[in-house]
Every structure is written in C-alpha cells, then in structure tokens.
Design a protein around this motif. Structure first.
Motif, PDB file in Angstrom:
ATOM      1  N   ARG A 124       0.831  -1.212   0.000  1.00  0.00           N
ATOM      2  CA  ARG A 124       0.000   0.000   0.000  1.00  0.00           C
ATOM      3  C   ARG A 124       0.867   1.264   0.000  1.00  0.00           C
ATOM      4  O   ARG A 124       0.536   2.261  -0.663  1.00  0.00           O
ATOM      5  CB  ARG A 124      -0.961  -0.020   1.197  1.00  0.00           C
ATOM      6  CG  ARG A 124      -2.075  -1.051   1.048  1.00  0.00           C
ATOM      7  CD  ARG A 124      -3.144  -0.877   2.104  1.00  0.00           C
ATOM      8  NE  ARG A 124      -2.707  -1.282   3.429  1.00  0.00           N
ATOM      9  CZ  ARG A 124      -2.781  -2.526   3.907  1.00  0.00           C
ATOM     10  NH1 ARG A 124      -3.264  -3.491   3.137  1.00  0.00           N
ATOM     11  NH2 ARG A 124      -2.379  -2.816   5.126  1.00  0.00           N
ATOM     12  N   LYS A 125       1.975   1.226   0.718  1.00  0.00           N
ATOM     13  CA  LYS A 125       2.900   2.373   0.698  1.00  0.00           C
ATOM     14  C   LYS A 125       3.477   2.562  -0.698  1.00  0.00           C
ATOM     15  O   LYS A 125       3.562   3.687  -1.205  1.00  0.00           O
ATOM     16  CB  LYS A 125       4.036   2.147   1.703  1.00  0.00           C
ATOM     17  CG  LYS A 125       3.617   2.182   3.158  1.00  0.00           C
ATOM     18  CD  LYS A 125       4.808   1.886   4.062  1.00  0.00           C
ATOM     19  CE  LYS A 125       4.391   1.777   5.521  1.00  0.00           C
ATOM     20  NZ  LYS A 125       5.544   1.390   6.383  1.00  0.00           N
ATOM     21  N   ARG A 126       3.872   1.449  -1.309  1.00  0.00           N
ATOM     22  CA  ARG A 126       4.438   1.532  -2.669  1.00  0.00           C
ATOM     23  C   ARG A 126       3.431   2.139  -3.639  1.00  0.00           C
ATOM     24  O   ARG A 126       3.761   3.042  -4.414  1.00  0.00           O
ATOM     25  CB  ARG A 126       4.834   0.128  -3.163  1.00  0.00           C
ATOM     26  CG  ARG A 126       5.989  -0.518  -2.427  1.00  0.00           C
ATOM     27  CD  ARG A 126       6.282  -1.884  -3.032  1.00  0.00           C
ATOM     28  NE  ARG A 126       7.386  -2.545  -2.356  1.00  0.00           N
ATOM     29  CZ  ARG A 126       7.252  -3.484  -1.424  1.00  0.00           C
ATOM     30  NH1 ARG A 126       6.042  -3.876  -1.056  1.00  0.00           N
ATOM     31  NH2 ARG A 126       8.317  -4.013  -0.868  1.00  0.00           N
ATOM     32  N   MET A 127       2.201   1.618  -3.611  1.00  0.00           N
ATOM     33  CA  MET A 127       1.218   2.051  -4.593  1.00  0.00           C
ATOM     34  C   MET A 127       0.772   3.497  -4.355  1.00  0.00           C
ATOM     35  O   MET A 127       0.437   4.202  -5.308  1.00  0.00           O
ATOM     36  CB  MET A 127       0.014   1.109  -4.586  1.00  0.00           C
ATOM     37  CG  MET A 127       0.335  -0.320  -5.025  1.00  0.00           C
ATOM     38  SD  MET A 127       1.304  -0.430  -6.557  1.00  0.00           S
ATOM     39  CE  MET A 127       0.203   0.353  -7.729  1.00  0.00           C
ATOM     40  N   THR A 128       0.782   3.945  -3.109  1.00  0.00           N
ATOM     41  CA  THR A 128       0.459   5.353  -2.837  1.00  0.00           C
ATOM     42  C   THR A 128       1.464   6.266  -3.520  1.00  0.00           C
ATOM     43  O   THR A 128       1.101   7.253  -4.182  1.00  0.00           O
ATOM     44  CB  THR A 128       0.450   5.624  -1.321  1.00  0.00           C
ATOM     45  OG1 THR A 128      -0.569   4.840  -0.700  1.00  0.00           O
ATOM     46  CG2 THR A 128       0.190   7.100  -1.028  1.00  0.00           C
ATOM     47  N   ILE A 129       2.745   5.952  -3.373  1.00  0.00           N
ATOM     48  CA  ILE A 129       3.796   6.754  -4.002  1.00  0.00           C
ATOM     49  C   ILE A 129       3.706   6.658  -5.525  1.00  0.00           C
ATOM     50  O   ILE A 129       3.803   7.663  -6.242  1.00  0.00           O
ATOM     51  CB  ILE A 129       5.182   6.305  -3.507  1.00  0.00           C
ATOM     52  CG1 ILE A 129       5.340   6.639  -2.024  1.00  0.00           C
ATOM     53  CG2 ILE A 129       6.288   6.955  -4.328  1.00  0.00           C
ATOM     54  CD1 ILE A 129       6.615   6.111  -1.396  1.00  0.00           C
ATOM     55  N   ILE A 130       3.510   5.450  -6.036  1.00  0.00           N
ATOM     56  CA  ILE A 130       3.454   5.241  -7.486  1.00  0.00           C
ATOM     57  C   ILE A 130       2.277   5.987  -8.109  1.00  0.00           C
ATOM     58  O   ILE A 130       2.420   6.643  -9.145  1.00  0.00           O
ATOM     59  CB  ILE A 130       3.386   3.732  -7.796  1.00  0.00           C
ATOM     60  CG1 ILE A 130       4.735   3.080  -7.483  1.00  0.00           C
ATOM     61  CG2 ILE A 130       2.992   3.482  -9.250  1.00  0.00           C
ATOM     62  CD1 ILE A 130       4.705   1.562  -7.495  1.00  0.00           C
ATOM     63  N   PHE A 131       1.102   5.906  -7.479  1.00  0.00           N
ATOM     64  CA  PHE A 131      -0.060   6.613  -8.013  1.00  0.00           C
ATOM     65  C   PHE A 131       0.134   8.126  -7.960  1.00  0.00           C
ATOM     66  O   PHE A 131      -0.285   8.852  -8.874  1.00  0.00           O
ATOM     67  CB  PHE A 131      -1.319   6.220  -7.247  1.00  0.00           C
ATOM     68  CG  PHE A 131      -1.875   4.877  -7.642  1.00  0.00           C
ATOM     69  CD1 PHE A 131      -1.404   4.205  -8.757  1.00  0.00           C
ATOM     70  CD2 PHE A 131      -2.874   4.285  -6.895  1.00  0.00           C
ATOM     71  CE1 PHE A 131      -1.912   2.978  -9.134  1.00  0.00           C
ATOM     72  CE2 PHE A 131      -3.404   3.047  -7.260  1.00  0.00           C
ATOM     73  CZ  PHE A 131      -2.921   2.394  -8.377  1.00  0.00           C
ATOM     74  N   ALA A 132       0.764   8.600  -6.884  1.00  0.00           N
ATOM     75  CA  ALA A 132       1.018  10.042  -6.786  1.00  0.00           C
ATOM     76  C   ALA A 132       1.959  10.499  -7.899  1.00  0.00           C
ATOM     77  O   ALA A 132       1.709  11.518  -8.562  1.00  0.00           O
ATOM     78  CB  ALA A 132       1.612  10.373  -5.418  1.00  0.00           C
ATOM     79  N   LEU A 133       3.036   9.750  -8.136  1.00  0.00           N
ATOM     80  CA  LEU A 133       3.975  10.120  -9.197  1.00  0.00           C
ATOM     81  C   LEU A 133       3.313  10.063 -10.570  1.00  0.00           C
ATOM     82  O   LEU A 133       3.619  10.881 -11.450  1.00  0.00           O
ATOM     83  CB  LEU A 133       5.200   9.194  -9.163  1.00  0.00           C
ATOM     84  CG  LEU A 133       6.120   9.327  -7.945  1.00  0.00           C
ATOM     85  CD1 LEU A 133       7.283   8.352  -8.048  1.00  0.00           C
ATOM     86  CD2 LEU A 133       6.638  10.759  -7.809  1.00  0.00           C
ATOM     87  N   ALA A 134       2.416   9.097 -10.767  1.00  0.00           N
ATOM     88  CA  ALA A 134       1.700   9.002 -12.038  1.00  0.00           C
ATOM     89  C   ALA A 134       0.860  10.260 -12.275  1.00  0.00           C
ATOM     90  O   ALA A 134       0.844  10.819 -13.378  1.00  0.00           O
ATOM     91  CB  ALA A 134       0.815   7.760 -12.057  1.00  0.00           C
ATOM     92  N   LEU A 135       0.149  10.701 -11.242  1.00  0.00           N
ATOM     93  CA  LEU A 135      -0.642  11.932 -11.358  1.00  0.00           C
ATOM     94  C   LEU A 135       0.252  13.145 -11.598  1.00  0.00           C
ATOM     95  O   LEU A 135      -0.008  13.979 -12.476  1.00  0.00           O
ATOM     96  CB  LEU A 135      -1.467  12.152 -10.093  1.00  0.00           C
ATOM     97  CG  LEU A 135      -2.625  11.187  -9.828  1.00  0.00           C
ATOM     98  CD1 LEU A 135      -3.227  11.458  -8.453  1.00  0.00           C
ATOM     99  CD2 LEU A 135      -3.699  11.326 -10.903  1.00  0.00           C
ATOM    100  N   PHE A 136       1.339  13.235 -10.817  1.00  0.00           N
ATOM    101  CA  PHE A 136       2.223  14.397 -10.926  1.00  0.00           C
ATOM    102  C   PHE A 136       2.876  14.468 -12.301  1.00  0.00           C
ATOM    103  O   PHE A 136       3.144  15.560 -12.815  1.00  0.00           O
ATOM    104  CB  PHE A 136       3.305  14.351  -9.847  1.00  0.00           C
ATOM    105  CG  PHE A 136       2.790  14.370  -8.436  1.00  0.00           C
ATOM    106  CD1 PHE A 136       1.477  14.728  -8.148  1.00  0.00           C
ATOM    107  CD2 PHE A 136       3.626  14.035  -7.365  1.00  0.00           C
ATOM    108  CE1 PHE A 136       0.998  14.745  -6.842  1.00  0.00           C
ATOM    109  CE2 PHE A 136       3.156  14.048  -6.068  1.00  0.00           C
ATOM    110  CZ  PHE A 136       1.841  14.397  -5.805  1.00  0.00           C
ATOM    111  N   SER A 137       3.156  13.319 -12.891  1.00  0.00           N
ATOM    112  CA  SER A 137       3.861  13.301 -14.178  1.00  0.00           C
ATOM    113  C   SER A 137       3.040  13.922 -15.300  1.00  0.00           C
ATOM    114  O   SER A 137       3.603  14.345 -16.316  1.00  0.00           O
ATOM    115  CB  SER A 137       4.237  11.859 -14.549  1.00  0.00           C
ATOM    116  OG  SER A 137       3.091  11.107 -14.935  1.00  0.00           O
TER     117      SER A 137
END
Length: 554
Positions: A278-291
């Motif tokens: 869940r920690k991994r996917m939170t960061i990954i989803f945030a970076l996807a949005l930010f990108s």
C-alpha cells in the motif's frame, strides 16, 4: 554476528563499461527495448505535429473541440483497453514475447493510419497503435530493469523514459521536413505516419536476440538458463560459478521465496494486500498523477494553442519551436538520468518540483500580461519560461517515473504494479487531452492558476513521502517498504553466498551466525555447491557490525 567476507562491491566491474565484453554486448541488446520509449515519444508527439500541417487540417476538415480531443485521446483509449492483459502476458509468456506482440500490433496500426481516408479510420488506427503500444511499454522497461548490469540499472532504466524525446524529436522534425518539402500535399502528413513503422519493425526482426529477464526465468523454474545469462553478460567469463553470478542468483531466489511466503494471491488485489504494498502504490499513483498534472500537458499535446495564446501564429515558426523544445527536453532528461546515482532520486524530485513551481508561476504571469494587456514583451518572455519549466520537469519526472516505480516494486507484483501506474497515467492523459483545450478556450490564462496550486501539493508530497533508493541492488530496493529486516536479510544472503563461494574455492568452510536466534534460510539453500577458484581476492573486510564470520581451514 557474521559479516559476509565478500559483498557485491568485490565482484562488480570497476572500469569503463565498454571495456567489458559482457556488458558491452548486453548494452547493445538493451537498445532494442530502449527503442520502445522512442516509439512512444514519436507516437505521442505525432498528432501534435500534424496539427501544425495545413494539409492535414484541410484533409480532415479542420478538427477542433471534442473531435480534436478524441483524435488525441484515441491512442490513450487503446492503451487503456490493452492494460488489463499486459501484466499477465509479461508474467506468463515472458518479457520478450510481450514486446514482440506489441510491436506487431503497432505495425498493423501504423499501416492503417498511413492509409487513412477518413477521420474515423484515422481515429481507429490511433486506437490500434495504442493497444499494441501498451504491451511493448509494459514489457520493455521490465526487461531493462531486470537484465541490466547492477551498477548501470539506475541509469539505463532512467534513460529508457528519457529516450521518449528521441522519438519526439524525430516526429517533430519529420513533420517540419514534410511541411517544408510538400506543404500542400497529403504526403506532408502521410510520410511522418509511415516513418513511425521503422522502430517497431526493427524490434519484430531483432527482439529474439535479446536475453530474457533472469528474474522471470528463475520465477518460472529455469534457474540454469538464468545463471547462463548472468554468467555471459554480468560475469564476463561465461562461468556460472562466478561469485557475482552466485551473489545475484542467491538474492533473486531469496527475494522470490520471501514474496511467495507473504503473497496471498497474484491478482491486482495483491497490490494492496500488505502495508508495504500500500505504501508503494500510494507513491506510485502520486507520481503518475504528478507526471501529467504538473502543467506539462498544456505544451506536450496542445503546443499549437499555447503558442497562439502568446501571439505566435506562423506554422513554420511553430514547427521549429516544437522541434527545438524536444531537443532541449532530451538534453534535460538525459542529464537527470545520468545524475540519479550521483544526486539520488529524492534530491532530484525535490529540485524538480521547486523549480517547476517557481517557473510556472512566472509563466502564468507573462501569459496573463499578454492576454490581458497585449504586452508584446510578455509574449516574448513566455517562451524562455516554457523551456526552463521543461528543464526542471525533465530532470526528475521523465527519467524516474518508470525507473523509481519498477525498482520499488517486488518481482511478484512488478508487472501488475507497473500496469496500474500506466493505467493511471493513461487516465490523466485522457483528462488532459479532453479538458485542457476546453479549459483554455473557456478561461484562457486563468486555467494556469489551477496548476500553480497543484504544484504546491506535489512539492509537499514529495518532501514527505519519497524514499531514497540509490546504492542498492534491485532486490534490496524492492524490499525497502517491508521493514528494515528484509533488506538486511537480502544483503546478508547475497554476501554469505559470495563468502561461501570464495571459501569453497579456497578449500575452507564458513560457518554463518545470524543476528538473532530465529531460523533463517541458509545461504546454501540458494547456492550451487561448486564454485570457481579465485586467487585474486583480497583479505576479508567488514561491512556491518551485525555479522561476524567463523572460518576454519579444512
């Protein structure tokens, strides 16, 4: 506590990579999956370039509004349709077959696009290209990350997405050349679409020369095949008993063993099954949005509208600016890719977000001055700030969106987590492509204020949640979110295997003492008993106070 006498730093190649035959050939083969990002860059920039061409506009009756949004989003819609299938294909067939399938589908889409006689046919071709592209985009970076030499993994995986701009540059300048050569002919837009077939054709013909991912092979039970690949391309000796091969195989086996013990399933639900995931996917989803929501989407897909918004209307001038911007982007992205192991991932992300926030604020101001007061000086000032903005964006988000995502995901969910990230990127792209032109038409420069506020949110998240990962093997990095013990166990497992390798080669026995009294897998569980002699090793060194070695001569 037992310190492994040898660690991976004792066995890696220390000189220039081009002087090592194995790494040299490996990097040569890795150019083929690296091409996938360039294919994506070409395709993503193609519609942007075609919009500038009068012949394309005339042929399709000057599409605008919703129709233009659908043309731009068709590729993304095709990608979204293919995303549910790509991780299962990559995990079951392999990384190479998945890349091959994607390239074949893209070739079919390019043929349809080049022959398009109506707007519906063109949109359908864009969707088919997107469907094939998503297979290739899922498999190619997995292959690079899991196959690259340990010291080059960070740079190569970062260079993968940075090479997006190679395709973007080719697309922009092919469109410019076609316009200069035959401005009024339909070939001014058909030729760029046909050039798009070159790279997928090379992949279809050559991908089987690229080695398969050793991680995938071990997971499928083909350990001897994986060891042969590592021996040929990492050890440079062809000896499967080389200590570097032993070290890597030990970590891969142990990491896969841990993942099997903790995973309750291999479905997409496993992405959220544990606190670490869940920690991994939170960061990954945030970076996807930010990108995609950092303001870059305004120029990436609608440069024509942005340039007209500051008074630049000549098609040749717009095409030249677009081409120059892509060259600048490539320079900035490759700079970031080469700095990932020197400055670190977290530092680059922070520099990127601070720079974007400041620059975009000034960019918004100059655009507002031109739009409200028709200030010619403000219009001229806007263009440099577009270039500066992309420098800060490119040093982090272009190279590290994929690289950081893949390295923090463990093998058993890497393909699925990467597909989930791509799915979210596709959704945000679709949002950008539908909403941005409407918003720019409706409220003009005031729409930029939305992105200013969002960039503040991005910076706060990056400072609070991004974890540094440099200086670790792929298995150690992937275990970072599962507590402190797993990365330490992985370091010790590889070190013990290498230590025992040298001990056996020198006809001695090493007894391993673990940091506590709990049962841990012995390194012998992950090590073939025979190892190659090595008389060139120096005396043992201590790397951690948690271990100590008791070695007795036989």
């Amino acid at each position: 506590m037992a310190v492994p006498e040898w660690t991976i730093v004792d066995f890696i190649h220390r000189g220039p990579w081009w002087k090592n035959r194995g790494i040299r050939f490996l990097n040569l083969w890795l150019i083929l999956p690296l091409l996938t990002a360039s294919i994506n860059g070409f395709d993503s920039s193609l519609v942007n370039g075609l919009q500038i061409l009068p012949a394309w506009q005339d042929y399709f009756n000057h599409p605008n509004g919703k129709q233009l949004g659908l043309i731009s989003a068709a590729q993304v819609i095709g990608s979204i349709a293919g995303l549910p299938f790509t991780p299962f294909c990559a995990d079951n067939l392999g990384r190479r077959p998945t890349l091959f399938i994607g390239s074949l589908l893209m070739l079919a889409g390019v043929a349809l696009q080049g022959a398009a006689s109506s707007i519906g046919m063109f949109i359908g071709a864009r969707g088919l290209i997107g469907f094939g592209l998503t297979f290739a985009l899922n498999a190619a970076p997995l292959l690079i990350t899991e196959l690259a030499y340990p010291t080059q993994r960070g740079k190569l995986t970062s260079m993968y997405n940075a090479s997006w701009y190679v395709g973007s540059i080719v697309s922009a300048w092919v469109c410019f050349g076609a316009y200069e050569s035959a401005a009024s002919s339909t070939w001014s837009w058909r030729v760029p679409t046909l050039v798009q077939a070159a790279a997928p054709l090379v992949q279809v013909c050559s991908i089987w020369f690229v080695p398969e991912s050793p991680r995938f092979l071990v997971a499928r039970g083909s350990e001897s095949h994986a060891a042969r690949i590592l021996a040929q391309y990492h050890a440079n000796s062809g000896d499967e008993r080389d200590p570097l091969v032993v070290f890597e195989m030990a970590q891969i086996r142990y990491a896969l063993k841990l993942e099997k013990e903790t995973a309750t399933s291999t479905s997409f639900m496993s992405l959220f099954a544990t606190p670490g995931n869940r920690k991994r996917m939170t960061i990954i989803f945030a970076l996807a949005l930010f990108s995609q929501w950092s303001g870059n989407g305004l120029v990436s897909y609608y440069i024509n509208l942005v340039l007209e918004g500051v008074g630049i209307n000549n098609p040749g001038t717009k095409a030249a600016i677009n081409g120059g911007l892509q060259v600048w982007n490539l320079f900035a992205a490759m700079t970031g890719a080469l700095l990932v192991d020197r400055l670190g991932r977290r530092t680059l992300f922070i520099i990127s977000n601070v720079g974007m926030l400041i620059d975009f604020g000034v960019w918004t101001l100059t655009t507002a001055l031109f739009s409200s007061l028709h200030d010619a000086a403000a219009a001229k000032a806007t263009l440099p700030f577009v270039f500066i903005f992309y420098f800060f964006y490119d040093i982090a988000y272009t190279p590290m969106l994929i690289a950081y995502t893949l390295e923090i995901l463990p093998f058993n969910i890497r393909a699925k987590g990467f597909a989930a990230m791509n799915f979210l990127v596709s959704l945000t792209l679709a949002f950008n492509q539908f909403v941005n032109p409407w918003a720019l038409d409706a409220i003009g420069w005031k729409y930029y204020l939305v992105y200013c506020g969002w960039l503040i949110i991005e910076l706060v998240f990056i400072v609070c949640y991004i974890v540094e990962t440099k200086g670790r093997t792929l298995e150690e990095t992937a275990a970072l979110f599962d507590g402190e013990q797993q990365p330490q166990d992985l370091i010790q497992t590889g070190g013990e295997a290498a230590t025992m390798s040298i001990a056996r080669a020198n006809h001695s026995v090493s007894r391993v003492i673990w940091p506590d009294d709990t049962e841990k897998p012995a390194a012998s569980d992950f090590l073939e008993l025979q190892v190659a002699p090595s008389s060139s090793r120096s005396k043992p060194r201590r790397y951690s106070s948690y271990y100590e070695t008791d070695t007795n001569s036989v």
